[in-house]
Scaffold this active site. Sequence first.
Site, short mmCIF file in Angstrom:
data_model
loop_
_atom_site.label_atom_id
_atom_site.label_comp_id
_atom_site.label_asym_id
_atom_site.label_seq_id
_atom_site.Cartn_x
_atom_site.Cartn_y
_atom_site.Cartn_z
CG HIS D 16 2.79 0.63 7.30
ND1 HIS D 16 2.06 1.25 7.63
CD2 HIS D 16 2.47 -0.26 6.16
CE1 HIS D 16 0.90 0.79 6.95
NE2 HIS D 16 1.26 -0.12 6.27
CB CYS D 35 -1.76 -4.83 8.53
SG CYS D 35 -2.76 -4.25 7.25
CG HIS D 41 2.15 -4.35 4.05
ND1 HIS D 41 1.95 -4.68 5.35
CD2 HIS D 41 1.38 -3.47 3.93
CE1 HIS D 41 1.10 -3.84 6.15
NE2 HIS D 41 0.74 -3.03 4.95
CG HIS D 43 0.62 1.11 1.68
ND1 HIS D 43 -0.43 0.26 1.18
CD2 HIS D 43 0.61 0.73 2.81
CE1 HIS D 43 -1.06 -0.48 2.09
NE2 HIS D 43 -0.26 -0.12 3.23
CG ASP D 81 10.40 8.48 -1.35
OD1 ASP D 81 9.56 7.46 -1.33
OD2 ASP D 81 11.02 8.80 -2.37
CG HIS D 82 12.71 4.80 -1.78
ND1 HIS D 82 11.58 5.67 -2.44
CD2 HIS D 82 12.89 3.71 -2.77
CE1 HIS D 82 11.43 5.46 -3.67
NE2 HIS D 82 12.23 4.10 -3.95
CD GLU D 126 -2.69 1.79 4.69
OE1 GLU D 126 -2.48 1.80 5.79
OE2 GLU D 126 -3.54 0.79 4.08
#
Lengths: 138, 138, 138, 138, 138, 138
Positions: D16, D35, D41, D43, D81-82, D126
């Site tokens: 994100h 950010c 980037h 998490h 996810d991914h 996060e």
Amino acid sequence: MNMLYLTRKAEFAASHYYRNPQFTAEENLRIFGKCSNPNGHGHNYLLEVTVKGVVDPHSGFVVDLKQLKEIMNREVLDAMDHRFLNKEVPEFAKQIPTTENIAVAIWQRLAGKLERAKLHRIRVYETPDLFVDFYGET
Amino acid sequence: MNMLYLTRKAEFAASHYYRNPQFTAEENLRIFGKCSNPNGHGHNYLLEVTVKGVVDPHSGFVVDLKQLKEIMNREVLDAMDHRFLNKEVPEFAKQIPTTENIAVAIWQRLAGKLERAKLHRIRVYETPDLFVDFYGET
Amino acid sequence: MNMLYLTRKAEFAASHYYRNPQFTAEENLRIFGKCSNPNGHGHNYLLEVTVKGVVDPHSGFVVDLKQLKEIMNREVLDAMDHRFLNKEVPEFAKQIPTTENIAVAIWQRLAGKLERAKLHRIRVYETPDLFVDFYGET
Amino acid sequence: MNMLYLTRKAEFAASHYYRNPQFTAEENLRIFGKCSNPNGHGHNYLLEVTVKGVVDPHSGFVVDLKQLKEIMNREVLDAMDHRFLNKEVPEFAKQIPTTENIAVAIWQRLAGKLERAKLHRIRVYETPDLFVDFYGET
Amino acid sequence: MNMLYLTRKAEFAASHYYRNPQFTAEENLRIFGKCSNPNGHGHNYLLEVTVKGVVDPHSGFVVDLKQLKEIMNREVLDAMDHRFLNKEVPEFAKQIPTTENIAVAIWQRLAGKLERAKLHRIRVYETPDLFVDFYGET
Amino acid sequence: MNMLYLTRKAEFAASHYYRNPQFTAEENLRIFGKCSNPNGHGHNYLLEVTVKGVVDPHSGFVVDLKQLKEIMNREVLDAMDHRFLNKEVPEFAKQIPTTENIAVAIWQRLAGKLERAKLHRIRVYETPDLFVDFYGET
């Protein structure tokens, strides 16, 4: 002689994806699955840097901890934290940023930078359940 | 022959500070930073003791776990838990209680005390992000 | 209205001991055990600060995370990290630095310092197996 | 009546970035710092879903655990996810994917989907040191 | 040549007890304590499988992660998860399922099953504070 | 008035299985899956006991920690640790030992046993990814 091994941890948040331009789309999907999504996905990478050396009898230290932290920040975290590895880190312009390749790249960035101690091992966790160790070329 | 390595963890809460009387006040502050505060500060140290040996075919054990725990309690925790290391643990009367020196001191307290297995490694975590390994003199 | 609760963690290493000067030596030992050693012992305290508020629609944040970190550093960590709590933190000159009293002291240091959000809970871990929560006076 | 609260964890890896198109470049950098890098980037998000209800006396369960897992997979993990949250998850087309907004989006995806129990809390980590809780609109 | 070590974790829940039929009841109780209860007791075993090899330059992988997971599931988890080890896993019909013996059994089930990489280490945690490593026969 | 909440953790290793004798074999398998294996399987249960109360101004404590530990050992761990819950713990003779029912049973064993503080919450982790909270009858 007393050889000591000291490990310091650090975290960085980065995104990446897995794709080999020499593979077909089908091969990329079969081999890399959902990791092949070119928009990227990300991880909180956990890095463990292990150095080895004998203790300085005056300080009781194998390595200056502040210096080790600065080197890790300067050589690794400044380059990789909050970055899209494929696009923004030179090592991964032509190489897939798998955990294996990330570990080797971090070794190469750190080896030879320490004053007293020697780099012994780089461990990189991609997730809490998957990690890679690299001890340098052999 | 099957060589097995068994590791047991334990924790102890202790305080310490870093100061070399041969250094000037400025050197102590530069080298040790806020760790040089002579009032001391503390940690929950996490200790990992690894022993190695072959399995006893009758018990399936490398080492008697109760005995290992008793030896760790008697030789290490009774001496270091809830103590000010610099003032109350003899090894640190003339030696700075860095994580490196604590690991060596614990090795020396435990080596030769086990019946069946041999001491293989002492790992001491000062914080979750910093630990030291010692495998004995080489 | 969407109320969100955000928690940030931080660690500090400090030493302390438990002793009430109005108790006899026997009472102090009976009630506080090895925690009564006046040389002090230490912990890696883990602090969790929880704030609550509605999300700022422009930033998507309940609270400015950099500001929260700065306030935690300035009001708590600068005062308590690498300190002997009984001797160096004013709240514990006349009050025993138990985990309970540390949680209340941290609440009082942080309440009213945040701009957008309200302090909701202070959690302090003395060890991984023991922690205290405080939600403010009721 | 015995009210029980059951929590199941799951992880997802996503990328994100934080950027408000109504802010200037300077404002985005000041408010969001690193950010705001538009490459994104990532998490390893840790999700905790808590449901509440009374125990079914026949099964001893508050909720069918397989069903809960299937709902979490179908409604949340398959979507996030991914993925690059800003580009691939509809809720974040016009809303910044902060941890706060992710928690609310996951609540809205799960509320009303459970058969026996009620959704009680969504917690999203996060990083290991930063998490948000949401208990639904009030 | 760059040798990389990759570790994948998995968990399984099983029950077991410790009893040697050649020991008397008193010996079993003295040596095994409450672990000798023949009804069994259980653990969430944490397994770490480490493989070593050189990186495939096309994929960036030491080992196919999906394949590794499938082999771990098929050879270990299907046999041991949600099982009473003494009664349901053949290796433990005549051998006590200590952590040491479990590690050796898992090594034997996995060695030779991997295509590219070689099995390097089996680590089994019986509890978070006790684990065993096995590197194969020597 | 300052209300404080103190939590102490403990672990116990036990085995159990899920089966309702009023269900058919097919229903037991469908509802409970591999948990219905009557040989049992096991877990390292993690227990968190939270008590609440005001601080004793003389000791700085909400509760006598040694006493709390003794009560937890006597009422819970002595009964459940290294036991087959279905066969050896009376509450589960006629009730399935799900995490939900274990949490309620532990509450009932502890409520009313504490001198100064009141029981506030029982949390039981069956695995690191699944836990249940119980706050008493309402």
